[in-house]
Design an enzyme around this catalytic site. Structure first.
Site, PDB file in Angstrom:
ATOM      1  N   SER A  24      45.431-116.651  -9.090  1.00 25.21           N
ATOM      2  CA  SER A  24      46.937-117.240  -8.487  1.00 25.21           C
ATOM      3  C   SER A  24      48.220-116.616  -9.252  1.00 25.21           C
ATOM      4  O   SER A  24      49.249-116.845  -9.207  1.00 25.21           O
ATOM      5  CB  SER A  24      47.024-118.604  -8.776  1.00 25.21           C
ATOM      6  N   ASN A 111      44.534-128.663 -15.192  1.00 21.08           N
ATOM      7  CA  ASN A 111      45.101-129.557 -14.121  1.00 21.08           C
ATOM      8  C   ASN A 111      46.446-130.150 -14.436  1.00 21.08           C
ATOM      9  O   ASN A 111      47.359-130.464 -13.632  1.00 21.08           O
ATOM     10  CB  ASN A 111      43.876-130.589 -13.887  1.00 21.08           C
ATOM     11  N   THR A 156      80.358-131.862  24.185  1.00 21.44           N
ATOM     12  CA  THR A 156      79.362-132.604  24.219  1.00 21.44           C
ATOM     13  C   THR A 156      78.486-131.952  25.475  1.00 21.44           C
ATOM     14  O   THR A 156      79.123-131.390  26.179  1.00 21.44           O
ATOM     15  CB  THR A 156      79.209-134.084  24.432  1.00 21.44           C
ATOM     16  N   HIS A 157      77.326-131.636  25.302  1.00 24.56           N
ATOM     17  CA  HIS A 157      76.585-130.679  26.274  1.00 24.56           C
ATOM     18  C   HIS A 157      77.074-129.450  26.364  1.00 24.56           C
ATOM     19  O   HIS A 157      76.806-129.017  27.538  1.00 24.56           O
ATOM     20  CB  HIS A 157      76.417-131.551  27.641  1.00 24.56           C
ATOM     21  N   SER A 278      75.254-101.818  15.281  1.00 25.20           N
ATOM     22  CA  SER A 278      73.890-101.659  16.180  1.00 25.20           C
ATOM     23  C   SER A 278      73.811-100.012  16.181  1.00 25.20           C
ATOM     24  O   SER A 278      74.792 -99.463  15.881  1.00 25.20           O
ATOM     25  CB  SER A 278      74.305-102.019  17.449  1.00 25.20           C
ATOM     26  N   LYS A 284      79.357-102.747  18.507  1.00 25.64           N
ATOM     27  CA  LYS A 284      78.863-103.957  17.845  1.00 25.64           C
ATOM     28  C   LYS A 284      79.257-104.419  16.541  1.00 25.64           C
ATOM     29  O   LYS A 284      79.216-103.605  15.839  1.00 25.64           O
ATOM     30  CB  LYS A 284      77.376-104.037  18.009  1.00 25.64           C
ATOM     31  N   ASN A 286      77.647-107.513  14.704  1.00 23.65           N
ATOM     32  CA  ASN A 286      76.762-108.701  14.785  1.00 23.65           C
ATOM     33  C   ASN A 286      76.586-109.810  13.708  1.00 23.65           C
ATOM     34  O   ASN A 286      76.465-109.021  12.596  1.00 23.65           O
ATOM     35  CB  ASN A 286      75.222-108.178  15.220  1.00 23.65           C
ATOM     36  N   GLU A 291      72.296-115.664  11.972  1.00 22.91           N
ATOM     37  CA  GLU A 291      71.024-115.227  12.770  1.00 22.91           C
ATOM     38  C   GLU A 291      69.819-115.389  12.014  1.00 22.91           C
ATOM     39  O   GLU A 291      69.064-116.250  12.155  1.00 22.91           O
ATOM     40  CB  GLU A 291      71.249-114.392  13.546  1.00 22.91           C
ATOM     41  N   GLN A 323      45.679-125.202  -5.572  1.00 20.21           N
ATOM     42  CA  GLN A 323      46.759-123.804  -5.980  1.00 20.21           C
ATOM     43  C   GLN A 323      47.352-123.286  -4.662  1.00 20.21           C
ATOM     44  O   GLN A 323      48.333-122.539  -5.036  1.00 20.21           O
ATOM     45  CB  GLN A 323      45.517-122.853  -6.454  1.00 20.21           C
ATOM     46  N   LYS A 326      51.898-123.467  -4.044  1.00 17.71           N
ATOM     47  CA  LYS A 326      52.774-122.875  -4.856  1.00 17.71           C
ATOM     48  C   LYS A 326      53.632-121.981  -3.901  1.00 17.71           C
ATOM     49  O   LYS A 326      55.015-121.884  -3.938  1.00 17.71           O
ATOM     50  CB  LYS A 326      52.284-121.953  -6.103  1.00 17.71           C
TER      51      LYS A 326
HETATM   52  N1  ARG Z   1      45.771-122.238 -10.977  1.00 15.60           N
HETATM   53  C1  ARG Z   1      45.513-123.543 -10.879  1.00 15.60           C
HETATM   54  C2  ARG Z   1      46.239-124.141  -9.925  1.00 15.60           C
HETATM   55  O1  ARG Z   1      47.212-123.562  -9.467  1.00 15.60           O
HETATM   56  C3  ARG Z   1      45.360-123.998 -12.268  1.00 15.60           C
HETATM   57  C4  ARG Z   1      44.505-125.138 -12.326  1.00 15.60           C
HETATM   58  C5  ARG Z   1      43.030-125.044 -12.125  1.00 15.60           C
HETATM   59  N2  ARG Z   1      42.301-126.035 -12.456  1.00 15.60           N
HETATM   60  C6  ARG Z   1      40.988-125.766 -12.199  1.00 15.60           C
HETATM   61  N3  ARG Z   1      40.086-126.789 -12.548  1.00 15.60           N
HETATM   62  N4  ARG Z   1      40.576-124.905 -11.431  1.00 15.60           N
HETATM   63  O2  ARG Z   1      46.327-125.385  -9.399  1.00 15.60           O
END
Ligand code: ARG
Length: 459
Positions: A24, A111, A156-157, A278, A284, A286, A291, A323, A326
């Site tokens: 990650s 964790n 309205t509408h 455009s 144009k 835009n 949008e 994980q 994120k």
């Molecule tokens: N990269 C992990 C996460 O985003 C960190 C925690 C990982 N813990 C584990 N026991 N694999 O959650």
């Protein structure tokens, strides 16, 4: 694969694909600053309770300060082999300061570490979003003050309903953004609690002082259950829900901006810096920004559903599923931040065209309700008045004119109680001015409400 912290337990390395699949660091490295902040608080606490020495703590602080510099200067080497932001920083710390670096992870797990990092990161994003929402409200209130007397049709509408002031229309969005801010403030209360100390899931046997860590990190409270602390991401889901509503409000506003800027409507023009041309049609201009904002609402709504779905099947306590929390969370925060920042500026660039608004309000019998209310004040029950005015509207449609174009004699054919004071009622100005109660569209009320918003969002 010797870089892995747990390699002694394993007899073969993961494949490159599995490494990429499970890592990650590419996205969680943006939390580095908060990861270090959390580690420093943890180290201070470990030293205070005597689990590490003051010298260890000083070494950790020195090492972390160098790591912060390396990250800031883009010199830090992020390694996929080290999986995530936490292991990358820890490995570098050990390189820099040796054993004291190895002691940092005492009484802690990734964790509770990652749960803490996300909360610190998100708290900061919430504060930025709150500031932007206040700025949005100010811009809307400023424009509303300038346009308190400008009349356009209320719909309205998508059909002309009754005249409203443009200031009043703008302040409707200020109300939405204020509720969005209240939602974020409320969400922040639950974000702002400390998971550290939960360790992997069951807490730790070290004599830790969680309240001290909470205080150092400006958390209002500590999470009261270790299993819950490391596993639930409801605080992130709440944020995604609040972000989805912010975008939903932005999207409605965008839809109106696009409509208002359409040459067929022509109520406003947007500054050139928010529009594009455009490649084929030279005429144009835009409204790309509104949008795109309307379009980006889709992904922010999607992140909410993704996170809810991520959570729903997870048994206690931590699972690697988390994980996946994120990228969607980051993208929701980035999208509302960029969108609000752009819209604060975009509102200042709205050019209002009051004549087009007025012309539109004069079509479609916008003051029909005012005529009915007039008859009620003269003693007619409302349902009968409604019917009488409907007949008058039908007559106008046949004649191809507005209610205010009928002369007194013509009007009296519908009800003899109609007198010459009717013409004050049938005008657009008379109609909006009479709605001066709290929440009404009258210019005098718009000025009061706009001022309230300016006072509330000061500083
Ligand atoms: N990269 C992990 C996460 O985003 C960190 C925690 C990982 N813990 C584990 N026991 N694999 O959650």
């Amino acid at each position: 694969n010797k870089a892995m912290a747990w390699s002694a337990r394993f007899s073969e390395p993961v494949s490159d694909l599995v490494k990429r699949y499970t890592a990650s660091v590419d996205f969680d490295k943006r939390m580095a600053r908060f990861d270090i902040q959390g580690s420093l608080a943890h180290a201070s606490m470990l030293a205070a309770v005597g689990v590490i020495t003051e010298q260890d703590k000083a070494d950790i602080e020195r090492g972390m300060s160098q790591i912060l510099d390396e990250i800031a200067q883009g010199q830090f080497q992020w390694l996929l082999d080290l999986e995530d932001v936490h292991l990358n920083i820890e490995k570098r710390l050990v390189e820099l300061i040796g054993d004291a670096g190895k002691r940092l992870h005492t009484g802690r797990s990734r964790n509770d570490q990652v749960a803490t990092d996300i909360r610190l990161w998100l708290r900061n994003e919430i504060d930025i979003a709150l500031d932007l929402l206040a700025q949005m409200q100010r811009k809307l209130a400023e424009l509303a003050l300038a346009q308190a007397d400008t009349i356009l049709p209320g719909f309205t509408h998508l059909q002309v309903a009754q005249p409203v002031t443009f200031g009043h229309h703008l302040l409707a969005y200020a109300e939405m953004f204020q509720r969005d801010a209240e939602r974020l403030q409320d969400c922040r209360k639950r974000v702002n609690r400390l998971p550290l100390g939960a360790a992997a899931l069951a807490g730790t046997s070290y004599p830790i002082d969680r309240e001290m860590v909470a205080k150092l990190l400006d958390f209002d409270d500590v999470c009261r259950n270790s299993l819950d602390a490391v596993s639930d991401r409801d605080f992130a889901i709440e944020f995604c829900a609040a972000a989805a509503l912010i975008m939903t409000h932005i999207s409605r506003f965008s839809e109106e901006l696009v409509l208002w800027m359409s040459p067929r409507v022509g109520f406003i023009d947007l500054a050139d810096r928010f529009c594009t041309g455009s490649s084929i049609m030279p005429q144009k201009k835009n409204p790309d920004v509104p949008e795109l904002a309307r379009g980006k609402t889709g992904r922010v709504n999607g992140h909410l559903i993704a996170l809810l779905t991520l959570m729903k099947g997870q048994p206690l306590a931590y699972n690697k599923d988390n994980q996946e929390d994120k990228e969607g969370l980051f993208d929701s925060a980035d999208t509302i931040r960029d969108t609000l920042t752009i819209f604060v500026d975009l509102i200042s660039g709205i050019k209002v065209k009051p004549e087009a608004m007025r012309a539109a309000a004069l079509q479609g019998f916008a003051t029909a309700t005012d005529l009915a209310d007039y008859l009620v004040k003269k003693g007619l029950p409302f349902r009968d008045a409604h019917e009488t005015v409907a007949l008058a509207v039908r007559e106008c449609e046949q004649l191809g004119c507005d209610l205010a174009d009928l002369n007194l004699e013509q009007l009296q054919k519908f009800d003899s109680r109609i007198e010459s004071d009717i013409f004050g009622v049938l005008t657009l100005e008379g109609s909006v001015a009479s709605r001066k109660h709290i929440g009404g569209t009258a210019p005098e009320r718009v000025r009061i409400e706009a001022q309230r918003i300016l006072d509330r969002t000061q500083g």
